[in-house]
Each structure stands twice: as structure tokens, then as C-alpha cells.
Write an enzyme that holds these catalytic residues in place. Sequence first.
Site, PDB file in Angstrom:
ATOM      1  N   LYS A 139      46.724  40.239  42.509  1.00 10.70           N
ATOM      2  CA  LYS A 139      47.811  39.432  41.962  1.00 10.70           C
ATOM      3  C   LYS A 139      47.554  38.544  40.904  1.00 10.70           C
ATOM      4  O   LYS A 139      48.253  37.896  40.236  1.00 10.70           O
ATOM      5  CB  LYS A 139      47.867  38.314  43.342  1.00 10.70           C
ATOM      6  CG  LYS A 139      48.720  38.919  44.536  1.00 10.70           C
ATOM      7  CD  LYS A 139      49.427  38.416  45.515  1.00 10.70           C
ATOM      8  CE  LYS A 139      49.875  39.392  46.780  1.00 10.70           C
ATOM      9  NZ  LYS A 139      49.207  39.963  47.427  1.00 10.70           N
TER      10      LYS A 139
HETATM   11  C1  LIG Z   1      49.580  41.214  48.128  1.00 17.44           C
HETATM   12  C2  LIG Z   1      48.598  42.239  48.332  1.00 17.44           C
HETATM   13  C3  LIG Z   1      48.934  43.581  48.830  1.00 17.44           C
HETATM   14  C4  LIG Z   1      50.290  43.985  48.907  1.00 17.44           C
HETATM   15  O1  LIG Z   1      51.079  44.019  47.682  1.00 17.44           O
HETATM   16  P1  LIG Z   1      52.704  43.976  47.644  1.00 17.44           P
HETATM   17  O2  LIG Z   1      53.011  43.926  46.158  1.00 17.44           O
HETATM   18  O3  LIG Z   1      53.164  42.947  48.499  1.00 17.44           O
HETATM   19  O4  LIG Z   1      52.928  45.322  47.999  1.00 17.44           O
HETATM   20  C5  LIG Z   1      47.614  44.478  48.707  1.00 17.44           C
HETATM   21  N1  LIG Z   1      46.405  44.263  48.695  1.00 17.44           N
HETATM   22  C6  LIG Z   1      46.376  42.886  48.237  1.00 17.44           C
HETATM   23  C7  LIG Z   1      44.542  42.463  48.455  1.00 17.44           C
HETATM   24  C8  LIG Z   1      47.083  41.900  48.416  1.00 17.44           C
HETATM   25  O5  LIG Z   1      46.647  40.733  48.200  1.00 17.44           O
END
Ligand SMILES: *Cc1c(COP(=O)(O)O)cnc(C)c1O
Length: 452
Positions: A110
Site C-alpha cells: 500500500k
Molecule cells: C491490502 C492488502 C492486500 C489486498 O489488496 P487489495 O488491493 O485490497 O486487493 C493484500 N496483501 C496485503 C499485505 C495488503 O496490505
Amino acid sequence: MRFISTRGLAQPLSFSDAVATGLAPDGGLFLPEKLPDLSAQWPPMAGLGYAQLCHEFMRHFATDIPEETLRRLVGKAYQGFDHAETAPLVALDARTYVLELFHGPTLAFKDFAMQLLGNLYEHQCAQRGESINVLGATSGDTGAAAIHALLGKPGTAIFILYPDGRVSPLQERQMTCTGADNVFALAIDGSFDDAQAALKTIFGDTAFRLKNRLSAVNSINLARVLAQCVYYLYAWLRLPQEARANAEFVVPTGNFGNVLAGWLLQRMGVPIPAFKVATNQNDILYRLFTTGEYRVADVQPSLAPSMDIQVASNFERFLYYQLGGDAARVRAVMATCAKDGVYRFDKFEHSTFSASRCSDAEIPGIIAHVRRRYGYLVDPHTACAFKDLSPEKVSVVLATASPAKFPETIREAIGAEPKHPRLEALRKRPIHKHKLPASVEAITRFVEAHAV
Ligand SMILES: *Cc1c(COP(=O)(O)O)cnc(C)c1O
């Protein structure tokens, strides 16, 4: 370039306005009015570094930001990453690659979007001479990434609500040990749902929202999806020529934001042949891509908590294209989903997408197996993607978090705990959190007292 809402009833906006707005006023999500055609442009980009590539990509969309300003904002966004390649592509064997997306400040993917979003917000504050107060709720990763995107930025403050005692100790430290005086970690006496319900009421109070210049952080912001396209392109350019025709990007999936970005890049003319949506035991998207039925179920807390979702909010953007850009049909389908909790698609694009599902019971075993077979350690989210890798394809697995963020699960899997210097440093710093009841009054009073 202008940006339109998936529900077709909102005024098209410029990039900066769409980013500042977040959710479109008609309840829809913003998309580019027309996707650029990169089919002739991507091959010559092979030599670019990550930030340069990001700039080359984003300038097609951020057309209301001067080139040099955009270059500076993008450059700053990836400075805090602790790997020279930002998103290194690691070959485990000739058929298996890992794209490491965990070298940012909070050690999860993120950061790629949030760091850029933080700089865009800062730029907007400076441009418009206005401050901005970001308010969000988190059960873990998003809050930490948002805090690290805004910490210390002039003209901004960030308030993150989280359920006290119910996020992991490391995640809490990432939010509460920053030492920045524009960061407010609000430990709510209640559950994540309580925090989210309070948030919804607060954002529903238009007078309060406008008076305090509140902005939301969530996974539906247009800039987040676009920023995420870049690492797919970066990986694609590094993949050996002979591997490309047979490649499948395997994506640990929750809200569908990550894999949607890769798919959008494909629609822009980068010929990625296939994507796999890898879910944990919260498998709404696995069921959708294997049966054509979108049916909402209850969330089961799992060892891969950032994929514990009930409604895949970014799915609406995919739906828009599936329905041929017909906003009236998007509105109808979204209304059906909201009312009945289920929708059946009559036709579905199966050539590009496959799906897998991984139960909690399987996660530690997969971590141990990947470690034995490749000598490579994955976190619980990435482990879900290693379930049932295709024997015919070249798999590019997106590693969405560092294993060091999940010491308990890793210990269960391999009998030892990974360490990361960024997390170790946090253990020595004091925790600053503000305990509040889960009441709208208490939260609004706090925000008013500390807003910039
Ligand atoms: C947020 C997150 C996901 C999921 O991603 P999306 O965009 O919601 O599909 C997967 N792995 C980690 C470590 C995350 O922080």
C-alpha cells in the site's frame, strides 16, 4: 484528461479534483474518460528507473499538474523505499518470479500508492492555500500506510481510528511510534465495525466535514489505482522476453484494487496475458471468477488479515468495463448487490482471469513449502498466492507484505521469527495513542480540537 464516475451522474473532474474528491458524489468511482494507448510507448521504457517510469506513466493522467512538479512529487514518493530497485523482480526459478512490493516505509504494497497520494495532497494544500485533515479507520495496513504518507507534511493532519487491542502489536507500533505531531492514532474502545460506523456518521455530517476540511483515505481513490499500475509495467519490462507470452501475474487479493491496476494496464496496450486472483478463506472473488456469482458472505478473520473483506469495493471499476461502460447498468447491478447481497453475471471474461482460494489451515504449510523449495520466505498474504501455481505458466507472484510483519505465523510455519531493522527500531520508541470511546461525539470533539 478528465475523469468520469462509474455511475455516470457526477460531473467529470480534472485529475487533482478527482483525487481530492475520492468517492464521486453519485456514489461511483472515478475512471479515466478514455484510457491512453501505450502499446507503442511501453517497449522503449525498459531502461527507466522506478520513479522515472512512474512519472512517464502518470503524466498521461495528471495532465493538470505541470511536468516538472509531477516529476518532483513522484521522485519524492519513492525516496523512502529501502531497495535500490524499489520493486525488485526476483527469479525463484525459470517459471516462478516474485515481485517484491514491501520495501516501502510500512513494509507492505500500500506504500506504493499512499506515498504518492501523500505528496499529491501536500501539493494541493500548498497550491490552494488550504489545509487538509485526513480521517480514516483501519484494521491494520491501510492506516499505517496512510500515516507514513502524511507524517510531518505541512498543512496536513491525519487521524486514524483503530480498535484498541485488536490490531497486531507491530501494526500498532507503526501507527503510534512515529513521533510526528500531525499524526493522531485514536485507539477506540470497540471493534473495527464500531470505528467504521462512527466514521460514516461523521462523513455524513456535511457541515462538519466542510468546516474541518476532512478527507477520507480508502482504497477507492483514483490515484491509488493508477500508482499501482506502475509496478506491473516495471515487472513486465524486466521479465525475460521468452517468459512474457506465457506469464500470469498472481495477486493476493482483498478489495480488488491491486489486481484491477494490472488489468487496466493490459487494457492500455501492455500485453500481459493473464492474472490470477488469489484469495484467502474470504473467497467472494474466488467464487465470482469460478462460478460467475457475486455473493456477499460474512467475514472470517484470517492469518492474512489485509485480505479479510466482505465487499470488494474496487470491483465496481471492473464492472463498468464489463458492462461496456454503461453507467445505468452499473447503477442497476450495484443496487441489486446492495439489496440482495448477490448478483449473477451471464457472461464473464474468463480468458484473462483465473482464481485460487487458500484456507487459514493451509497458510503455514505453504510458507514452509516455499521456504524449502526455493529458500524464500513469504508473508501470509503472499503465501495465499503460492497456492496451486500453474505448472504451464510463468508465474509472477506479487509479494504484498514483508514476512517480518507477521512474526507469529512465520514462527508457526518455520520455527523462527524474521526480523526487519525498521520494525526493530520501532520497538524502542514510545507509543503515542489517544484512547477514545467509540462515540461520534468524542471523535468529533477530538478532531475539532486537533485539526489544522
Ligand atoms: C491490502 C492488502 C492486500 C489486498 O489488496 P487489495 O488491493 O485490497 O486487493 C493484500 N496483501 C496485503 C499485505 C495488503 O496490505
